[in-house]
Design a protein around this motif. Structure first.
Motif, short mmCIF file in Angstrom:
data_model
loop_
_atom_site.label_atom_id
_atom_site.label_comp_id
_atom_site.label_asym_id
_atom_site.label_seq_id
_atom_site.Cartn_x
_atom_site.Cartn_y
_atom_site.Cartn_z
N ARG A 140 -12.92 14.65 -73.70
CA ARG A 140 -12.21 13.74 -72.80
C ARG A 140 -10.69 13.92 -72.92
N THR A 141 -10.25 15.15 -73.19
CA THR A 141 -8.80 15.37 -73.27
C THR A 141 -8.17 15.10 -71.91
N GLY A 142 -6.95 14.62 -71.93
CA GLY A 142 -6.26 14.31 -70.69
C GLY A 142 -6.56 12.92 -70.15
N PHE A 143 -7.44 12.20 -70.85
CA PHE A 143 -7.89 10.93 -70.28
C PHE A 143 -6.82 9.84 -70.30
N ALA A 144 -6.04 9.75 -71.37
CA ALA A 144 -5.02 8.70 -71.46
C ALA A 144 -4.05 8.81 -70.27
N HIS A 145 -3.72 10.05 -69.92
CA HIS A 145 -2.80 10.28 -68.81
C HIS A 145 -3.44 9.99 -67.45
N LEU A 146 -4.71 10.44 -67.28
CA LEU A 146 -5.43 10.13 -66.04
C LEU A 146 -5.52 8.61 -65.87
N PHE A 147 -5.78 7.93 -66.98
CA PHE A 147 -5.88 6.48 -66.95
C PHE A 147 -4.55 5.85 -66.50
N GLU A 148 -3.45 6.40 -67.00
CA GLU A 148 -2.12 5.90 -66.61
C GLU A 148 -1.96 5.95 -65.08
N HIS A 149 -2.45 7.03 -64.46
CA HIS A 149 -2.37 7.12 -62.99
C HIS A 149 -3.15 5.98 -62.32
N LEU A 150 -4.31 5.64 -62.91
CA LEU A 150 -5.15 4.58 -62.30
C LEU A 150 -4.47 3.22 -62.36
N LEU A 179 7.14 -1.23 -71.22
CA LEU A 179 5.98 -1.51 -72.07
C LEU A 179 5.49 -0.22 -72.74
N TRP A 180 5.26 -0.30 -74.02
CA TRP A 180 4.61 0.80 -74.74
C TRP A 180 3.23 0.31 -75.19
N VAL A 181 2.21 1.01 -74.73
CA VAL A 181 0.85 0.70 -75.17
C VAL A 181 0.47 1.71 -76.25
N GLY A 182 -0.12 1.22 -77.31
CA GLY A 182 -0.44 2.09 -78.45
C GLY A 182 -1.64 2.96 -78.21
N VAL A 183 -1.57 3.76 -77.16
CA VAL A 183 -2.62 4.75 -76.91
C VAL A 183 -2.00 5.97 -76.23
N GLY A 184 -2.33 7.14 -76.75
CA GLY A 184 -1.84 8.38 -76.17
C GLY A 184 -2.91 9.43 -76.33
N SER A 185 -2.52 10.68 -76.11
CA SER A 185 -3.54 11.73 -76.17
C SER A 185 -4.12 11.89 -77.57
N PRO A 192 -3.12 19.20 -75.69
CA PRO A 192 -1.99 18.64 -74.94
C PRO A 192 -2.37 17.37 -74.19
N THR A 193 -1.35 16.59 -73.85
CA THR A 193 -1.55 15.34 -73.12
C THR A 193 -2.19 15.57 -71.75
N ILE A 194 -1.89 16.69 -71.11
CA ILE A 194 -2.43 16.94 -69.77
C ILE A 194 -3.93 17.21 -69.81
N GLY A 195 -4.47 17.64 -70.97
CA GLY A 195 -5.92 17.87 -71.09
C GLY A 195 -6.36 19.16 -70.44
#
Lengths: 430, 447
Positions: free
Chosen positions: A46-56, A33-39, A164-167
């Motif tokens: 709120r940098t890094g949030f898309a990735h933190l959300f992925e962990h949740l 699945l590709w969801v149309g949301v990234g950094s 960066p994606t890591i925030g």
């Protein structure tokens, strides 16, 4: 050899784009699945949030307890994970064919009903895990933060690709449960998602199963903003120097490139191959083999969709050599390529290596599913997996020279230099 | 929506090779994999690192690396260009049991690739300039490896775990001193002595329809001869260090994390007790976020991005290694937790853990061996280890029969509670935190 991987496509009434590519050579199915949301969608602070959300997304949803997603699929022989990048968030698993419906049920539960289960405790725990990921992959690595400097040097403040994606640690600390709820409601919806099923399944059966589990999810019906206009190349060189405890000097020479999905980006990619992406590239021959001022040269292009892509050359400077010599050579080779274009041998090598890399990627069910999701989410064209190489084959020497002139001009470069700190008293060249 | 039932997986076996012999005696294993359009070609040549001449550690690795840097027909640059224009990629490496040379190439170029590979193996000329260049490049790499906490930790672990007189205690690809000392003559002599067709196995995996692979390989690798090649002695398991049960801190000032590695000697895949329990144990103890290590250190405590463990077989002997990184402040507690969890497994595993581990290892096999490169890699590894081509399939059958008791028994055979511990991090913060946490002596060394 023309490629003809079969791809069947349907869109559910809620907007979910479903792709099915049957392949019965192995008794496995990949769900991707590709969801149309990234950094690139993250807000200031709120940098890094898309990735933190992925962990949740692995910490439980309405009918799935925390950790159960991993456990349930692994116990059935599933291999799975998720990744976050600038343009998207990707969830994937490869399971024995008989576990496809279980995988769909688990994915539908978290993609539709995550918020019923999110807790402050899970958020705090995964925030800590992500901070350790940042330390491990960026902060505790010799050149680990160089690309973070590259993004900031190449893309303007406030641009989606500037961070960066890591925030940042501060922004990760600031993330709240309220942010989690708002983010899920804003971005996680079937009409912002592509689902690919690739492997040992008949298309009709796959469509029925996907419809059964994802059909009930509600569309969001909130149009995404239009992509930004193409960012022009830098008009003057940018330079960032860091003195660090690194084993040798390393230069990252970066450029803005045309957006993903354009012939111009393909031509610029071939140009970067000719410069440093192959073992016979000009800079490898000259700096590594002959002059030996570098121990390694690499070049790569990353296609993005929001108004600009990124290209960069990495020059790993030999311990006793001068980084400036290497950089001047790069400038000379850029000029030469812009004027003369690539040789027939260079074009042939670039095409042959692209061909092997592309075929190798498609040889794996997992990567084929990923490329189908990518092509559909970013370009609404899953057929790219079969046509991409034709596009590479169509590149002419003239187009490569043209792309070099327009996008890889020496004055448009951003240089991020990581220099050894054992000569700290030497004046830094600003 | 109720939770769906899972249908049992279809039976699966590791793709069986067609076995044949080339005119020079090389054994060939052919895996026909429909739909795999990039071919994977592997050559394994038994050889022993222990027979590297004194003071020349790394000469095998350097020889491997220099194979495609020029032949009597082509200069290094010409060879690189020929390979690249044919869509070919060649790698060469060396393990405790021998050389592994690998080539990936689109099916249509197999014949050309096999020819270039044959030239690289049988006719490398090792130009002086290329030898000097690769030595310099390797020296820079050694510095880069030293700067990486993970690689630095692995190197220190080898030195701590194995007897100082054993080759396994020293870096496989050599130290800065031994690499600096290498000459072209050393490499030429080493190639003549250790690389030849005798005892070699060739593996080819990919879609072999519309091809005559036997003829292609016979016309290329079948013509490879050597009058100087000396058959390698059988690999011998490394001797553990008498004082291996201790803690070594590698001081890396300012590190924001501590790299933790915990290890003990372990079996190879030929162990008479059977290999089957080991991958299952790796999974249950440290192979997923829900495994014993990460359930505590990652999911409960949030100390790490992930701590993993694995049995790592060599051709002879092996080790059981746990590794991961944690933030500096929690190093003491994390080490204590890791050792506690590892020791607790000696008391046995639950039925649920056993079932989950057995199912994971059994049912992921088709996916782990689904592409030409993964099949070729496994087949080549088996050849080098002297294991039969049906080992993987037989091992999976044995995995299905495992019980909590047989797993615990296998674990206790390796894990005695005597650990070598290496910590790469900021010694000033780390060493005081170890007080009362770890048994035995704590030594600090420079990075």
């Amino acid at each position: 050899m023309p490629l003809d991987y079969p791809i069947h496509r349907r869109t559910l009434p809620n907007g979910l784009r479903v792709l099915v590519s049957p392949d019965h050579t192995v008794p496995n199915v990949t769900l991707n699945l590709w969801v149309g949301v990234g950094s690139r969608h993250e807000e200031t602070g709120r940098t890094g949030f898309a990735h933190l959300f992925e962990h949740l997304m692995f910490q439980g949803s309405r009918d799935v307890r925390s950790g159960e997603h991993f456990e349930a699929l692994m116990a059935e022989g599933g291999r799975l994970n998720a990744t976050t990048w600038f343009d998207r968030t990707n969830y994937f698993e490869t399971v024995p064919s008989g576990a496809l419906e279980l995988a769909l049920w688990l994915e539908a539960d978290r993609h539709g009903r995550l918020l019923d289960a999110v807790t402050q405790e899970n958020l705090d725990n995964q925030r800590d895990v992500v901070k350790e990921e940042k330390r491990q992959r960026y902060d505790n690595q010799p050149y680990g933060t160089a690309l973070v400097d590259v993004y900031a040097a190449v893309f303007p403040e406030g641009h989606p690709y500037h961070h960066p994606t890591i925030g940042s640690m501060e922004d990760l600390d600031a993330a709240s449960l309220q942010d989690v709820h708002a983010f899920f409601r804003r971005y996680y919806a079937p009409d912002n998602t592509v689902l690919t099923v690739c492997g040992d399944v008949e298309p009709e059966e796959a469509f029925i199963l996907v419809e059964r589990h994802f059909g009930p999810l509600d569309a969001q019906r909130r149009p995404a903003r239009a992509d930004l206009a193409q960012l022009e190349p830098l008009t003057a060189p940018v330079r960032v120097e860091r003195r660090r405890s690194v084993p040798n000097d390393r230069l990252h020479v970066a450029f803005r490139l045309p957006v993903d999905g354009t012939d111009e980006l393909v031509a610029a990619t071939v140009a970067l191959d000719c410069l440093g992406g192959l073992s016979t590239s000009r800079l490898v021959r000259r700096l590594v083999r002959r002059e030996q001022v570098a121990v390694g040269v690499h070049a790569t292009a990353w296609g993005f969709v929001d108004g600009v892509s990124l290209g960069f050359v990495v020059l790993d400077i030999a311990p006793d050599a001068d980084p400036e010599t290497a950089e001047l050579a790069l400038v000379e080779e850029l000029d030469r390529l812009a004027t003369d274009g690539p040789t027939a041998a260079e074009l042939e090598a670039s095409l042959a290596q692209n061909e092997r890399a592309w075929l190798s990627a498609l040889a794996s069910q997992e990567e084929r599913a990923d490329l189908i999701s990518r092509s559909t989410l970013l370009h609404d064209d899953p057929g790219i997996v079969n046509t991409h190489l034709d596009r590479v084959r169509a590149v002419t020497p003239e187009r490569v020279a043209e792309a070099t002139r327009r996008w890889l001009a020496p004055d448009s470069r951003a240089v991020v230099a990581y220099l050894t700190d054992d000569v700290a008293d030497e004046e830094a060249v600003a | 929506m109720t939770r769906p039932e899972v249908a049992p997986p279809r039976p699966w076996t590791f793709p069986a090779p067609r076995e044949t012999v080339l005119r020079n005696g090389i054994r060939v294993l052919l895996h026909d994999l429909p739909g795999q359009y990039v071919h994977s070609l592997r050559v394994v040549i038994p050889s022993s690192l222990a027979t590297e001449p004194p003071g020349l550690d790394g000469v095998s690795a350097m020889t491997a690396r220099l194979l495609d840097e020029g032949t009597s027909e082509h200069t290094a640059e010409e060879l690189a260009e020929l390979m690249e224009r044919n869509g070919m990629v060649l790698g060469a490496a060396v393990s405790d049991g021998g050389y592994l040379v690998d080539v990936d190439v689109p099916a249509s170029r197999l014949s050309t690739a096999a020819g270039l590979l044959t030239a690289a193996l049988s006719d490398p000329v090792f130009p002086e300039t290329e030898v000097r260049r690769i030595v310099r490049s390797r020296l820079a790499e050694i510095e880069q490896e030293r700067a990486s906490a993970g690689v630095r930790a692995a190197r220190e672990m080898a030195r701590t775990l194995w007897d100082p007189a054993d080759r396994a205690a020293r870096p496989g690809a050599g130290s800065a001193d031994s690499v600096r000392a290498l000459t072209r003559d050393d490499v030429v002599a080493h190639h003549a002595r250790t690389i030849g067709p005798s005892g070699a196995t060739v593996v080819l995996a990919g879609d072999l329809s519309d091809l005559d692979p036997e003829r292609i390989l016979d016309e290329t690798l079948g013509g490879w001869t050597s009058s100087t090649h000396e058959p390698a002695p059988a690999a011998v398991a490394p001797v553990p260090a008498a004082d291996r049960s201790r803690v070594v801190v590698v001081d890396r000032p300012g590190s924001v994390q501590t790299e933790i590695v915990v290890a003990c000697p372990g079996p190879d895949r030929s162990t008479p007790h059977g290999w089957a329990p080991h991958p299952v144990l790796s999974f249950v103890v440290g192979g997923s976020p829900g495994a014993r290590l990460d359930a505590v250190l990652r999911e409960d405590k949030g100390y790490t991005y992930g701590i993993r463990c694995a049995f790592r077989p060599r051709v002879a002997g092996g080790s059981f290694v746990t590794s991961g990184s944690v933030r500096t402040e929690v190093t003491g507690e994390a080490v204590q937790l890791v050792l506690g969890i590892l020791d607790d497994v000696r008391d046995g595993l639950t039925d649920a853990e056993t079932r989950a581990g057995v199912d994971y290892v059994s049912k992921t096999a088709p996916g782990r061996y689904a592409t030409a490169d993964t099949v070729a890699d496994e087949s080549a590894a088996l050849a080098l280890e002297g294991l039969p081509p049906d080992f993987t399939t037989c091992n999976l059958r044995a995995v299905a029969e495992l019980t909590p008791e047989s797993l615990a028994e296998a674990y206790r055979r390796t894990v005695t509670g005597e650990w070598s511990v290496v910590l790469v991090g900021d010694a000033e913060s780390v060493v005081p935190a170890l007080d009362g946490v770890v048994p035995g002596t704590v030594t600090t060394v420079d990075v």
